[in-house]
Design a protein around this motif. Structure first.
Motif, PDB file in Angstrom:
ATOM      1  N   PRO A 133       0.838  -1.207   0.000  1.00 24.22           N
ATOM      2  CA  PRO A 133       0.000   0.000   0.000  1.00 24.22           C
ATOM      3  C   PRO A 133       0.870   1.253   0.000  1.00 24.22           C
ATOM      4  O   PRO A 133       2.069   1.204   0.299  1.00 24.22           O
ATOM      5  CB  PRO A 133      -0.796  -0.126   1.302  1.00 24.22           C
ATOM      6  N   ALA A 134       0.253   2.383  -0.306  1.00 28.19           N
ATOM      7  CA  ALA A 134       0.990   3.632  -0.434  1.00 28.19           C
ATOM      8  C   ALA A 134       1.764   3.981   0.830  1.00 28.19           C
ATOM      9  O   ALA A 134       2.908   4.438   0.769  1.00 28.19           O
ATOM     10  CB  ALA A 134       0.027   4.765  -0.786  1.00 28.19           C
ATOM     11  N   SER A 135       1.165   3.764   1.998  1.00 28.45           N
ATOM     12  CA  SER A 135       1.829   4.123   3.254  1.00 28.45           C
ATOM     13  C   SER A 135       3.150   3.398   3.420  1.00 28.45           C
ATOM     14  O   SER A 135       4.178   3.997   3.744  1.00 28.45           O
ATOM     15  CB  SER A 135       0.904   3.828   4.441  1.00 28.45           C
ATOM     16  N   VAL A 138       5.885   4.618   0.841  1.00 23.83           N
ATOM     17  CA  VAL A 138       6.515   5.885   1.182  1.00 23.83           C
ATOM     18  C   VAL A 138       7.509   5.703   2.324  1.00 23.83           C
ATOM     19  O   VAL A 138       8.635   6.211   2.277  1.00 23.83           O
ATOM     20  CB  VAL A 138       5.453   6.943   1.536  1.00 23.83           C
ATOM     21  N   VAL A 139       7.103   4.978   3.369  1.00 23.10           N
ATOM     22  CA  VAL A 139       7.986   4.761   4.512  1.00 23.10           C
ATOM     23  C   VAL A 139       9.259   4.055   4.085  1.00 23.10           C
ATOM     24  O   VAL A 139      10.374   4.468   4.426  1.00 23.10           O
ATOM     25  CB  VAL A 139       7.256   3.953   5.606  1.00 23.10           C
ATOM     26  N   ARG A 140       9.132   2.979   3.328  1.00 25.54           N
ATOM     27  CA  ARG A 140      10.317   2.226   2.915  1.00 25.54           C
ATOM     28  C   ARG A 140      11.186   3.027   1.957  1.00 25.54           C
ATOM     29  O   ARG A 140      12.416   2.912   1.981  1.00 25.54           O
ATOM     30  CB  ARG A 140       9.894   0.899   2.288  1.00 25.54           C
ATOM     31  N   ALA A 166       9.931   7.578  -7.158  1.00 20.98           N
ATOM     32  CA  ALA A 166      10.628   6.374  -6.696  1.00 20.98           C
ATOM     33  C   ALA A 166       9.677   5.212  -6.441  1.00 20.98           C
ATOM     34  O   ALA A 166      10.090   4.049  -6.519  1.00 20.98           O
ATOM     35  CB  ALA A 166      11.402   6.682  -5.413  1.00 20.98           C
ATOM     36  N   VAL A 167       8.416   5.508  -6.130  1.00 18.61           N
ATOM     37  CA  VAL A 167       7.501   4.442  -5.705  1.00 18.61           C
ATOM     38  C   VAL A 167       6.209   4.398  -6.515  1.00 18.61           C
ATOM     39  O   VAL A 167       5.267   3.693  -6.160  1.00 18.61           O
ATOM     40  CB  VAL A 167       7.167   4.570  -4.201  1.00 18.61           C
ATOM     41  N   GLU A 177       0.599  10.909   2.805  1.00 16.12           N
ATOM     42  CA  GLU A 177       1.326   9.967   3.659  1.00 16.12           C
ATOM     43  C   GLU A 177       2.367  10.682   4.518  1.00 16.12           C
ATOM     44  O   GLU A 177       2.573  10.333   5.686  1.00 16.12           O
ATOM     45  CB  GLU A 177       1.994   8.888   2.798  1.00 16.12           C
ATOM     46  N   LEU A 178       3.000  11.701   3.956  1.00 16.75           N
ATOM     47  CA  LEU A 178       3.947  12.482   4.745  1.00 16.75           C
ATOM     48  C   LEU A 178       3.241  13.227   5.864  1.00 16.75           C
ATOM     49  O   LEU A 178       3.797  13.402   6.958  1.00 16.75           O
ATOM     50  CB  LEU A 178       4.695  13.465   3.847  1.00 16.75           C
TER      51      LEU A 178
END
Length: 213
Positions: A133-135, A138-140, A166-167, A177-178
């Motif tokens: 998922p998007a969350s 972004v974290v990774r 990048a994702v 997400e940020l």
């Protein structure tokens, strides 16, 4: 360090020093591979422009990286564009000098292993982009791009658009997400700047397999 200390010392001693400011293109996609660069200090980003004009952010690299070596050895044009994220010091070797050192120092095996590591990294990243998922993506991405080991605050050096490149996410999704990470005190954001304030917690979040605490 991307290559062994022994290999780095040999290549470093044979190169000429160059300094680059922030935002400078040091290798350009499609151009002949006339030289390699050793990244002594600073960070760079590698990006790929697709035929339809879409830009993919492939990686962020730091000190100890060999840039452009595979294109030189393969006799190919540059496969990506490399741009400085911050001021950088590099050592440049001509293609001829680099190939000669590889032959005389018997570095082919090490370079092959390096290439295979990069291929595996790319496969993992593509799998994450396709399945998570998007969350989590972004974290990774933030961990991979900016905070692999430090516990000190880190300036990512990339904006929301570039993280999205990048994702495979839009700027608006990345911004959302940020915002969640900002509410948790893990990042701070300003115009075109992302500061990771708690890298350890970000890494724990990435390792947990969840995008939210």
């Amino acid at each position: 360090m991307d290559v062994s200390a022994e290999m780095w010392d040999q290549l470093h001693g044979a190169g000429n020093e160059h300094r680059f400011g922030r935002g400078q293109v040091v290798l350009r996609q499609g151009e002949p591979a006339t030289h390699v660069l050793l990244l002594v200090s600073g960070r760079v980003k590698a990006s790929l422009t697709l035929p339809d004009g879409e830009i993919l952010l492939l990686a962020v690299r730091g000190p100890g990286e060999l840039l452009g070596g595979m294109a030189v050895l393969g006799g190919d044009d540059r496969s990506a564009t490399v741009t400085t994220i911050e001021p950088c010091v590099m050592r440049a070797l001509s293609a001829e000098r680099f190939r000669a050192l590889v032959r005389t120092a018997d570095l082919e095996t090490e370079l092959l292993r390096r290439a295979m590591r990069r291929i595996r990294e790319g496969e993992v990243w593509r799998a994450e982009t396709a399945s998570l998922p998007a969350s989590s993506r972004v974290v990774r991405a933030l961990v991979r791009l900016a905070a692999p080991g430090t516990d000190d605050p880190v300036d990512v050096g990339l904006g929301q658009v570039e993280v999205g490149q990048a994702v495979g996410l839009s700027r608006s999704v990345v911004a959302a997400e940020l915002a969640k990470l900002r509410e948790q005190g893990i990042v701070r954001t300003t115009r075109r700047r992302i500061l990771i304030t708690d890298p350890a917690r970000l890494r724990a979040l990435a390792a947990s397999g969840h995008g939210n605490v």
